[in-house]
Design a protein around this motif. Structure first.
Motif, PDB file in Angstrom:
ATOM      1  N   GLU A   1       0.842  -1.188   0.000  1.00  0.00           N
ATOM      2  CA  GLU A   1       0.000   0.000   0.000  1.00  0.00           C
ATOM      3  C   GLU A   1       0.879   1.240   0.000  1.00  0.00           C
ATOM      4  O   GLU A   1       2.106   1.143  -0.024  1.00  0.00           O
ATOM      5  N   ALA A   2       0.275   2.417   0.016  1.00  0.00           N
ATOM      6  CA  ALA A   2       1.041   3.662   0.025  1.00  0.00           C
ATOM      7  C   ALA A   2       2.087   3.623   1.134  1.00  0.00           C
ATOM      8  O   ALA A   2       1.795   3.206   2.256  1.00  0.00           O
ATOM      9  N   ASP A   3       3.298   4.021   0.802  1.00  0.00           N
ATOM     10  CA  ASP A   3       4.445   4.010   1.711  1.00  0.00           C
ATOM     11  C   ASP A   3       4.814   2.606   2.199  1.00  0.00           C
ATOM     12  O   ASP A   3       5.450   2.450   3.236  1.00  0.00           O
ATOM     13  N   GLY A   4       4.449   1.589   1.412  1.00  0.00           N
ATOM     14  CA  GLY A   4       4.777   0.203   1.752  1.00  0.00           C
ATOM     15  C   GLY A   4       6.235  -0.124   1.465  1.00  0.00           C
ATOM     16  O   GLY A   4       6.888   0.526   0.650  1.00  0.00           O
ATOM     17  N   ILE A   5       6.721  -1.148   2.147  1.00  0.00           N
ATOM     18  CA  ILE A   5       8.123  -1.530   1.978  1.00  0.00           C
ATOM     19  C   ILE A   5       8.291  -3.036   2.227  1.00  0.00           C
ATOM     20  O   ILE A   5       7.636  -3.607   3.085  1.00  0.00           O
ATOM     21  N   ILE A   6       9.133  -3.642   1.426  1.00  0.00           N
ATOM     22  CA  ILE A   6       9.659  -4.979   1.699  1.00  0.00           C
ATOM     23  C   ILE A   6      11.081  -4.702   2.152  1.00  0.00           C
ATOM     24  O   ILE A   6      11.928  -4.311   1.346  1.00  0.00           O
ATOM     25  N   GLY A   7      11.336  -4.843   3.430  1.00  0.00           N
ATOM     26  CA  GLY A   7      12.580  -4.400   4.052  1.00  0.00           C
ATOM     27  C   GLY A   7      13.831  -5.036   3.481  1.00  0.00           C
ATOM     28  O   GLY A   7      13.803  -6.086   2.836  1.00  0.00           O
ATOM     29  N   TYR A   8      14.924  -4.376   3.722  1.00  0.00           N
ATOM     30  CA  TYR A   8      16.242  -4.771   3.232  1.00  0.00           C
ATOM     31  C   TYR A   8      16.632  -6.120   3.842  1.00  0.00           C
ATOM     32  O   TYR A   8      16.710  -6.269   5.068  1.00  0.00           O
ATOM     33  N   HIS A   9      16.845  -7.120   2.997  1.00  0.00           N
ATOM     34  CA  HIS A   9      17.163  -8.471   3.452  1.00  0.00           C
ATOM     35  C   HIS A   9      17.868  -9.238   2.342  1.00  0.00           C
ATOM     36  O   HIS A   9      17.882  -8.809   1.198  1.00  0.00           O
ATOM     37  N   GLN A  10      18.423 -10.392   2.693  1.00  0.00           N
ATOM     38  CA  GLN A  10      19.067 -11.258   1.709  1.00  0.00           C
ATOM     39  C   GLN A  10      18.037 -12.206   1.106  1.00  0.00           C
ATOM     40  O   GLN A  10      17.181 -12.736   1.814  1.00  0.00           O
ATOM     41  N   ALA A  11      18.142 -12.435  -0.203  1.00  0.00           N
ATOM     42  CA  ALA A  11      17.266 -13.387  -0.880  1.00  0.00           C
ATOM     43  C   ALA A  11      17.616 -14.794  -0.405  1.00  0.00           C
ATOM     44  O   ALA A  11      18.785 -15.180  -0.415  1.00  0.00           O
ATOM     45  N   VAL A  12      16.608 -15.565   0.003  1.00  0.00           N
ATOM     46  CA  VAL A  12      16.861 -16.925   0.472  1.00  0.00           C
ATOM     47  C   VAL A  12      17.060 -17.894  -0.686  1.00  0.00           C
ATOM     48  O   VAL A  12      17.579 -18.988  -0.512  1.00  0.00           O
ATOM     49  N   SER A  13      16.649 -17.480  -1.875  1.00  0.00           N
ATOM     50  CA  SER A  13      16.865 -18.250  -3.108  1.00  0.00           C
ATOM     51  C   SER A  13      16.813 -17.248  -4.257  1.00  0.00           C
ATOM     52  O   SER A  13      16.408 -16.104  -4.064  1.00  0.00           O
TER      53      SER A  13
ATOM     54  N   GLY B   1       1.181  -0.301 -10.398  1.00  0.00           N
ATOM     55  CA  GLY B   1       1.836   0.715  -9.580  1.00  0.00           C
ATOM     56  C   GLY B   1       3.289   0.918  -9.964  1.00  0.00           C
ATOM     57  O   GLY B   1       3.738   0.511 -11.034  1.00  0.00           O
ATOM     58  N   GLU B   2       4.005   1.564  -9.056  1.00  0.00           N
ATOM     59  CA  GLU B   2       5.418   1.838  -9.275  1.00  0.00           C
ATOM     60  C   GLU B   2       6.109   1.996  -7.933  1.00  0.00           C
ATOM     61  O   GLU B   2       5.459   2.182  -6.909  1.00  0.00           O
ATOM     62  N   GLY B   3       7.415   1.902  -7.971  1.00  0.00           N
ATOM     63  CA  GLY B   3       8.180   2.038  -6.747  1.00  0.00           C
ATOM     64  C   GLY B   3       9.661   2.110  -7.033  1.00  0.00           C
ATOM     65  O   GLY B   3      10.072   2.493  -8.138  1.00  0.00           O
ATOM     66  N   GLU B   4      10.452   1.730  -6.052  1.00  0.00           N
ATOM     67  CA  GLU B   4      11.901   1.754  -6.167  1.00  0.00           C
ATOM     68  C   GLU B   4      12.455   0.458  -5.587  1.00  0.00           C
ATOM     69  O   GLU B   4      11.917  -0.087  -4.620  1.00  0.00           O
ATOM     70  N   VAL B   5      13.541  -0.020  -6.198  1.00  0.00           N
ATOM     71  CA  VAL B   5      14.244  -1.199  -5.697  1.00  0.00           C
ATOM     72  C   VAL B   5      15.717  -0.856  -5.546  1.00  0.00           C
ATOM     73  O   VAL B   5      16.222   0.054  -6.195  1.00  0.00           O
TER      74      VAL B   5
ATOM     75  N   LYS C   1      10.357  -0.600  -2.247  1.00  0.00           N
ATOM     76  CA  LYS C   1       9.494   0.332  -1.530  1.00  0.00           C
ATOM     77  C   LYS C   1       8.667   1.124  -2.541  1.00  0.00           C
ATOM     78  O   LYS C   1       8.984   1.181  -3.729  1.00  0.00           O
ATOM     79  N   THR C   2       7.584   1.727  -2.048  1.00  0.00           N
ATOM     80  CA  THR C   2       6.697   2.493  -2.910  1.00  0.00           C
ATOM     81  C   THR C   2       6.101   3.663  -2.145  1.00  0.00           C
ATOM     82  O   THR C   2       5.898   3.576  -0.931  1.00  0.00           O
ATOM     83  N   THR C   3       5.827   4.716  -2.860  1.00  0.00           N
ATOM     84  CA  THR C   3       5.161   5.876  -2.272  1.00  0.00           C
ATOM     85  C   THR C   3       3.650   5.757  -2.427  1.00  0.00           C
ATOM     86  O   THR C   3       2.894   5.986  -1.493  1.00  0.00           O
ATOM     87  N   ASN C   4       3.194   5.365  -3.628  1.00  0.00           N
ATOM     88  CA  ASN C   4       1.764   5.356  -3.937  1.00  0.00           C
ATOM     89  C   ASN C   4       1.135   3.975  -3.993  1.00  0.00           C
ATOM     90  O   ASN C   4      -0.067   3.860  -4.171  1.00  0.00           O
ATOM     91  N   GLY C   5       1.925   2.911  -3.900  1.00  0.00           N
ATOM     92  CA  GLY C   5       1.393   1.550  -3.958  1.00  0.00           C
ATOM     93  C   GLY C   5       1.981   0.766  -5.111  1.00  0.00           C
ATOM     94  O   GLY C   5       2.351   1.326  -6.150  1.00  0.00           O
ATOM     95  N   LEU C   6       2.075  -0.539  -4.914  1.00  0.00           N
ATOM     96  CA  LEU C   6       2.688  -1.415  -5.910  1.00  0.00           C
ATOM     97  C   LEU C   6       2.156  -2.832  -5.679  1.00  0.00           C
ATOM     98  O   LEU C   6       1.997  -3.254  -4.533  1.00  0.00           O
TER      99      LEU C   6
END
Length: 125
Positions: free
Chosen positions: A41-53, A62-66, A93-98
């Motif tokens: 949702e707006a201002d949502g984030i998948i926090g900084y972490h290591q990929a397990v695979s 929507g749109e965001g940043e990686v 992360k995203t400002t408006n949703g993704l």
């Protein structure tokens, strides 16, 4: 971190069996896969972490940043795909949703199936 596209412009016209549609190939796995849909949702984030695979994130709305391990953010939008190798640090992360589909599986090689690799990612200022 690798960037690809799966939007309409990268699709191939399918006419077999009297069909009329475009298909953008994404991936083929050689092992089991986990597939999920993530709604940020707006201002949502998948926090900084290591990929397990190895994993690929397909932005479907929507749109965001990686970012990857180098801490540089890149803009992504619907039709873009981002691939991270196992153990690679990353964040979305995203400002408006993704909305995105994530596919996680060993042995994935998106460059074998996806077309339209982004030559120059859109870096965020």
């Amino acid at each position: 971190m690798e960037f690809y596209r799966f939007d309409k412009e990268t699709g191939r016209r399918i006419s077999k069996y009297d069909s009329d549609f475009l298909m953008s190939q994404i991936i083929q796995t050689t092992q089991g896969a986990h597939i999920g849909c993530m709604y940020l949702e707006a201002d949502g984030i998948i926090g900084y972490h290591q990929a397990v695979s190895p994993q690929i994130l397909l932005i479907i709305a929507g749109e965001g940043e990686v970012r990857g391990g180098d801490n540089e953010y890149f803009q992504v939008k619907a039709g873009d795909a981002v691939f991270w190798q196992k153990d690679e640090w990353h964040e979305t992360k995203t400002t408006n949703g993704l909305t995105g589909i994530v596919i996680e599986s060993e042995g994935m090689k998106p460059s074998s199936f996806m077309t339209g690799s982004l030559n120059i990612p859109r870096s965020c200022d």
